[in-house]
Write an enzyme that holds these catalytic residues in place. Structure first.
Site, mmCIF file in Angstrom:
data_model
loop_
_atom_site.group_PDB
_atom_site.id
_atom_site.type_symbol
_atom_site.label_atom_id
_atom_site.label_comp_id
_atom_site.label_asym_id
_atom_site.label_seq_id
_atom_site.Cartn_x
_atom_site.Cartn_y
_atom_site.Cartn_z
ATOM 1 N N GLY A 15 -7.001 -10.775 -23.016
ATOM 2 C CA GLY A 15 -6.884 -10.013 -21.772
ATOM 3 C C GLY A 15 -5.935 -8.836 -21.975
ATOM 4 O O GLY A 15 -5.649 -8.416 -23.112
ATOM 5 N N ALA A 17 -2.782 -8.635 -21.657
ATOM 6 C CA ALA A 17 -1.572 -8.961 -22.407
ATOM 7 C C ALA A 17 -1.873 -9.077 -23.907
ATOM 8 O O ALA A 17 -1.230 -8.425 -24.735
ATOM 9 C CB ALA A 17 -0.968 -10.253 -21.865
ATOM 10 N N GLU A 121 -1.112 -0.823 -1.338
ATOM 11 C CA GLU A 121 -1.457 -2.247 -1.177
ATOM 12 C C GLU A 121 -0.315 -2.963 -0.464
ATOM 13 O O GLU A 121 0.796 -2.426 -0.370
ATOM 14 C CB GLU A 121 -1.746 -2.892 -2.531
ATOM 15 C CG GLU A 121 -3.062 -2.425 -3.120
ATOM 16 C CD GLU A 121 -3.490 -3.205 -4.350
ATOM 17 O OE1 GLU A 121 -2.643 -3.892 -4.945
ATOM 18 O OE2 GLU A 121 -4.677 -3.113 -4.705
ATOM 19 N N HIS A 243 -5.286 -15.582 -2.741
ATOM 20 C CA HIS A 243 -5.743 -14.269 -2.262
ATOM 21 C C HIS A 243 -6.390 -14.497 -0.910
ATOM 22 O O HIS A 243 -7.214 -15.402 -0.747
ATOM 23 C CB HIS A 243 -6.742 -13.646 -3.241
ATOM 24 C CG HIS A 243 -6.951 -12.191 -2.986
ATOM 25 N ND1 HIS A 243 -7.684 -11.732 -1.913
ATOM 26 C CD2 HIS A 243 -6.498 -11.095 -3.622
ATOM 27 C CE1 HIS A 243 -7.663 -10.408 -1.924
ATOM 28 N NE2 HIS A 243 -6.956 -9.997 -2.951
ATOM 29 N N ARG A 289 0.530 -10.868 0.783
ATOM 30 C CA ARG A 289 -0.606 -11.784 0.676
ATOM 31 C C ARG A 289 -0.349 -13.177 1.240
ATOM 32 O O ARG A 289 -1.226 -13.771 1.850
ATOM 33 C CB ARG A 289 -0.947 -11.980 -0.793
ATOM 34 C CG ARG A 289 -1.689 -10.829 -1.322
ATOM 35 C CD ARG A 289 -2.154 -11.105 -2.695
ATOM 36 N NE ARG A 289 -2.850 -9.894 -3.109
ATOM 37 C CZ ARG A 289 -3.091 -9.556 -4.347
ATOM 38 N NH1 ARG A 289 -2.711 -10.357 -5.314
ATOM 39 N NH2 ARG A 289 -3.722 -8.455 -4.633
ATOM 40 N N HIS A 350 -5.454 -17.501 -6.598
ATOM 41 C CA HIS A 350 -5.669 -16.203 -7.236
ATOM 42 C C HIS A 350 -4.731 -15.934 -8.406
ATOM 43 O O HIS A 350 -5.122 -15.367 -9.398
ATOM 44 C CB HIS A 350 -5.470 -15.134 -6.154
ATOM 45 C CG HIS A 350 -5.735 -13.751 -6.609
ATOM 46 N ND1 HIS A 350 -6.931 -13.376 -7.174
ATOM 47 C CD2 HIS A 350 -4.961 -12.623 -6.574
ATOM 48 C CE1 HIS A 350 -6.894 -12.082 -7.463
ATOM 49 N NE2 HIS A 350 -5.712 -11.614 -7.123
ATOM 50 N N ARG A 385 4.166 -12.888 -5.955
ATOM 51 C CA ARG A 385 3.841 -11.664 -6.697
ATOM 52 C C ARG A 385 3.450 -10.545 -5.743
ATOM 53 O O ARG A 385 2.605 -10.740 -4.863
ATOM 54 C CB ARG A 385 2.673 -11.940 -7.636
ATOM 55 C CG ARG A 385 2.156 -10.690 -8.326
ATOM 56 C CD ARG A 385 0.881 -10.971 -9.074
ATOM 57 N NE ARG A 385 -0.232 -11.151 -8.185
ATOM 58 C CZ ARG A 385 -1.404 -10.510 -8.291
ATOM 59 N NH1 ARG A 385 -1.585 -9.647 -9.270
ATOM 60 N NH2 ARG A 385 -2.376 -10.754 -7.459
HETATM 61 C C1 LIG Z 1 -10.502 -11.112 -9.263
HETATM 62 C C2 LIG Z 1 -9.127 -10.692 -9.703
HETATM 63 C C3 LIG Z 1 -8.618 -9.468 -9.303
HETATM 64 C C4 LIG Z 1 -7.347 -9.074 -9.715
HETATM 65 N N1 LIG Z 1 -6.882 -7.842 -9.360
HETATM 66 C C5 LIG Z 1 -5.696 -7.411 -9.853
HETATM 67 C C6 LIG Z 1 -5.242 -6.079 -9.617
HETATM 68 O O1 LIG Z 1 -5.924 -5.281 -8.992
HETATM 69 N N2 LIG Z 1 -4.027 -5.722 -10.122
HETATM 70 C C7 LIG Z 1 -3.237 -6.567 -10.843
HETATM 71 O O2 LIG Z 1 -2.142 -6.183 -11.282
HETATM 72 N N3 LIG Z 1 -3.650 -7.838 -11.080
HETATM 73 C C8 LIG Z 1 -4.854 -8.268 -10.628
HETATM 74 N N4 LIG Z 1 -5.275 -9.537 -10.886
HETATM 75 C C9 LIG Z 1 -4.451 -10.375 -11.740
HETATM 76 C C10 LIG Z 1 -4.574 -9.874 -13.184
HETATM 77 O O3 LIG Z 1 -5.907 -9.473 -13.416
HETATM 78 C C11 LIG Z 1 -4.189 -10.948 -14.162
HETATM 79 O O4 LIG Z 1 -2.943 -11.488 -13.840
HETATM 80 C C12 LIG Z 1 -4.099 -10.373 -15.573
HETATM 81 O O5 LIG Z 1 -5.277 -9.678 -15.888
HETATM 82 C C13 LIG Z 1 -3.871 -11.489 -16.558
HETATM 83 O O6 LIG Z 1 -3.996 -10.959 -17.841
HETATM 84 P P1 LIG Z 1 -3.695 -11.892 -19.070
HETATM 85 O O7 LIG Z 1 -3.880 -11.035 -20.273
HETATM 86 O O8 LIG Z 1 -2.420 -12.586 -18.879
HETATM 87 O O9 LIG Z 1 -4.850 -13.020 -19.012
HETATM 88 P P2 LIG Z 1 -6.419 -12.921 -18.845
HETATM 89 O O10 LIG Z 1 -6.907 -11.558 -18.626
HETATM 90 O O11 LIG Z 1 -6.807 -13.966 -17.861
HETATM 91 O O12 LIG Z 1 -6.944 -13.348 -20.281
HETATM 92 C C14 LIG Z 1 -6.773 -14.656 -20.764
HETATM 93 C C15 LIG Z 1 -7.390 -14.725 -22.139
HETATM 94 O O13 LIG Z 1 -7.013 -15.939 -22.757
HETATM 95 C C16 LIG Z 1 -8.142 -16.578 -23.300
HETATM 96 N N5 LIG Z 1 -7.841 -18.001 -23.355
HETATM 97 C C17 LIG Z 1 -7.444 -18.820 -22.350
HETATM 98 N N6 LIG Z 1 -7.225 -20.056 -22.828
HETATM 99 C C18 LIG Z 1 -7.491 -20.010 -24.151
HETATM 100 C C19 LIG Z 1 -7.478 -20.975 -25.184
HETATM 101 N N7 LIG Z 1 -7.121 -22.254 -24.985
HETATM 102 N N8 LIG Z 1 -7.841 -20.588 -26.437
HETATM 103 C C20 LIG Z 1 -8.217 -19.306 -26.689
HETATM 104 N N9 LIG Z 1 -8.240 -18.349 -25.743
HETATM 105 C C21 LIG Z 1 -7.885 -18.710 -24.492
HETATM 106 C C22 LIG Z 1 -9.267 -16.174 -22.380
HETATM 107 O O14 LIG Z 1 -10.513 -16.345 -22.995
HETATM 108 C C23 LIG Z 1 -8.908 -14.713 -22.157
HETATM 109 O O15 LIG Z 1 -9.332 -13.953 -23.256
HETATM 110 C C24 LIG Z 1 -6.553 -9.948 -10.499
HETATM 111 C C25 LIG Z 1 -7.058 -11.186 -10.870
HETATM 112 C C26 LIG Z 1 -8.345 -11.555 -10.487
HETATM 113 C C27 LIG Z 1 -8.871 -12.881 -10.908
#
Ligand SMILES: Cc1cc2nc3c(=O)[nH]c(=O)nc-3n(C[C@H](O)[C@H](O)[C@H](O)COP(=O)(O)OP(=O)(O)OC[C@H]3O[C@@H](n4cnc5c(N)ncnc54)[C@H](O)[C@@H]3O)c2cc1C
Length: 560
Positions: A15, A17, A121, A243, A289, A350, A385
């Site tokens: 993702g 991060a 927002e 949410h 929220r 959410h 958040r």
């Molecule tokens: C519908 C929606 C709308 C949102 N809108 C916003 C917004 O407008 N603004 C904002 O700031 N935030 C928003 N958020 C929150 C934000 O999108 C997330 O907090 C953020 O994208 C998380 O990023 P991340 O990289 O931590 O994890 P993610 O993007 O969730 O990625 C997780 C990754 O880890 C992998 N993974 C998980 N477990 C394992 C495992 N055991 N082994 C291997 N891989 C694994 C997954 O396959 C994926 O690739 C939203 C969330 C949602 C669901």
């Protein structure tokens, strides 16, 4: 049995991060990025609203910090908030440099003077949400994925599910440290051992613990459970953000209606057309929220409703279609024309505000293990958040962790890895156990650990989850692992930790509302859980109020 592979850095999660960390590392670092499904399987792809950043002249770091602290209900860690917010402009520049196409103001056509289009927002005192229409996450995800594919040093391994971390005692003075992870290849069904000088958990949140969620299927809290099992502290897991507005339609799975609709004037309505938010908060639909979600939950329970309605049809159709193309098209596919009709909505789990305790570099308690993004608890979000701060957090801590890894793990020794032992397990003939427990767990969390909680329900959930964890552990010990089994094991663990945090909190604050303690205590304290196999020494000191306290029941200090 597969031969162990070795990388400089192993990043679990593709993702915002995980990918941005990979791209921030020096190009001579060989790194692997794992994803459970395809590379866009996480929440990042689905983010609609955008990312908060201080970009406008009338806005300031102080104002963004102040809004975040207010939303966090007294529990945010100010140094973490300031650290994050003050890096927001740099993050935007980096994303633009990678090729992310954010929206610009249409009323300033001269490219020399152009400005980003910023939306408003809930909780924000200024327009500060940078976005790419309502497809911000998708725009970010596609660009970062393309960049990672172009980079010669990044190996993208899809269909890989991390099982557990591998540790040894090769750290300073024989301390336990993280040297890799066991990973299930869900295509070959083999468990691979992957070694690395540093491992990064960027696996997203745990909202799949709830029956209704806006999150994609993989949000099963894997990184939180894996880090906990490896001896890391977790914190503030009781703060689950619901949410307020997910589309309520039998065929629509997890479709979120962005908060930006309310930012642009959408009204929340009861079936008879009454606007009700003013009765709960003077900010009406723009209240934070948690306030909006609780108000909807209250009205739905009071009137026995299946949903309430969100209405933006009073804005011009052209405006709606150009600002919210995703919401417009998706709703239209379910027969709802949002330029003319109101949208049926319900709250849904959410965002996971808590997570694995980390410092400003994303360093966890376990040397060699970094945790970033939604999996981490940095202290930024506190008890709630603020909208659009989460993508920002992903990018800021990914950059900080990349720098720290470069400085501290460049010459870490490569360790031998023991292969995964499957000699005592067989293929399951009882998958129904997994199916049943998945459903039971998500229903249990929705009903007993949802938007409004009570001691009785939390204690019931604690007992039910203990039994469930026992059953899952027995199953895990007997049968070959699969992705659903791993996810259930992790969800059950995170759900149990969530309940523990919720039981410990004898007050209501931010997202956690317990009707047995409806007041907010004058002293804000994190709910930190320490596992039995912690790597931390036991250090007890006297706190300001004269009570003996384990100093690890506090989040790490930030250094300049
Ligand atoms: C519908 C929606 C709308 C949102 N809108 C916003 C917004 O407008 N603004 C904002 O700031 N935030 C928003 N958020 C929150 C934000 O999108 C997330 O907090 C953020 O994208 C998380 O990023 P991340 O990289 O931590 O994890 P993610 O993007 O969730 O990625 C997780 C990754 O880890 C992998 N993974 C998980 N477990 C394992 C495992 N055991 N082994 C291997 N891989 C694994 C997954 O396959 C994926 O690739 C939203 C969330 C949602 C669901």
């Amino acid at each position: 049995m597969t031969t162990p592979q070795h990388f400089d850095v192993l990043i679990v999660g593709s993702g915002a991060a995980g990918l941005s960390l990979a791209l921030r590392l020096p190009s001579h670092y060989r790194c692997a990025v794992l994803s459970k499904g395809d590379l866009a399987a996480g929440s990042t792809f689905w983010a609609q609203g955008g990312m908060a950043a201080v970009l406008h002249d009338r806005d300031s770091v102080d104002a963004h910090v102040s809004d975040t602290l207010i939303a966090g209900a007294g529990l945010c860690h100010k140094p973490a908030v300031r650290f994050t917010v003050s890096h927001s402009r740099e993050v935007v520049n980096w994303l633009v440099g990678q090729g992310v196409d954010f929206d610009y103001r249409a009323d300033i056509p001269d490219p020399e003077f152009r400005e980003f289009h910023l939306t408003m927002e809930g909780g924000h005192s200024h327009r500060r949400i940078i976005h790419a229409a309502d497809r911000t996450g998708r725009a970010i995800s596609e660009v970062l994925t393309r960049r990672a594919k172009e980079a010669g040093n990044i190996e993208l391994l899809t269909d890989r599910c991390a099982v557990d971390l591998i540790t040894d005692h090769g750290g300073e003075s024989g301390d336990r440290r993280c040297i890799g992870a066991y990973v299930l290849n869900t295509r070959s069904h083999q468990v691979e051992a992957i070694g690395a000088k540093a491992v990064v958990m960027a696996t997203g949140g745990a909202s799949k613990a709830y029956l209704y969620t806006s999150n994609p299927d993989g949000a099963s809290g894997d990184g939180i459970a894996i880090a906990w099992r490896a001896g890391c502290r977790v914190a503030n897991l009781e703060f689950n953000q619901f949410h307020p507005t997910c589309l309520y339609h039998p065929a629509a799975k997890s479709f979120l209606i962005t908060e930006a609709l309310r930012g642009e004037g959408a009204h929340l309505l009861l079936p008879d057309g009454e606007r009700f938010m003013e009765r709960f908060d003077h900010r009406g639909e723009l209240a934070p929220r948690d306030v909006v979600a609780r108000a909807i939950d209250h009205e739905m329970k009071r009137l026995g409703l299946e949903c309430v309605y969100l209405d933006i049809s009073h804005r011009p159709a052209e405006f709606i279609q150009s600002h919210f193309p995703t919401v417009y098209e998706r709703c239209l596919s379910f027969g709802i024309d949002i330029t003319k009709e109101r949208i049926p909505v319900v709250p849904a789990a959410h965002y996971t505000c808590g997570g694995v305790v980390v410092d400003q570099h994303g360093s966890s308690d376990l040397p060699g293990l970094y945790v970033i993004g939604e999996t981490a608890c940095t202290g930024l979000h506190g008890a709630n958040r603020m909208a659009s701060n989460s993508l920002l957090e992903c990018f800021v801590y990914a950059a900080s962790a990349a720098e720290h890894i470069t400085q501290h793990h460049d010459d870490a020794p490569v360790s031998d890895l023991l292969p995964w032992d499957e000699s005592r397990v067989r293929i399951s003939d009882e998958d129904v156990v997994i199916q049943y427990n998945w459903q039971a767990l998500r229903r249990l969390m929705w009903d007993y650990v949802g938007i409004v909680r009570s001691d009785r329900r939390l204690n019931f959930a604690r007992e039910a989850l203990a039994l469930m964890q026992e059953e899952v552990a027995g199953y895990y010990g007997r049968f070959q692992i699969t992705r659903p089994l791993l996810e259930l094991r992790n969800l059950a663990q995170v759900a149990a930790l969530t309940v523990e945090c919720a039981i410990n909190r004898k007050e209501s604050r931010g997202l956690h509302f317990n009707r047995d303690y409806s007041e907010t205590s004058s002293k804000a304290q994190d709910s930190i859980l320490i596992p039995d196999n912690t790597v931390l020494p036991s250090v007890v000191e006297e706190s300001a109020d004269g009570l003996a306290q384990n100093m690890f029941l506090r989040l790490p200090e930030y250094k300049d």
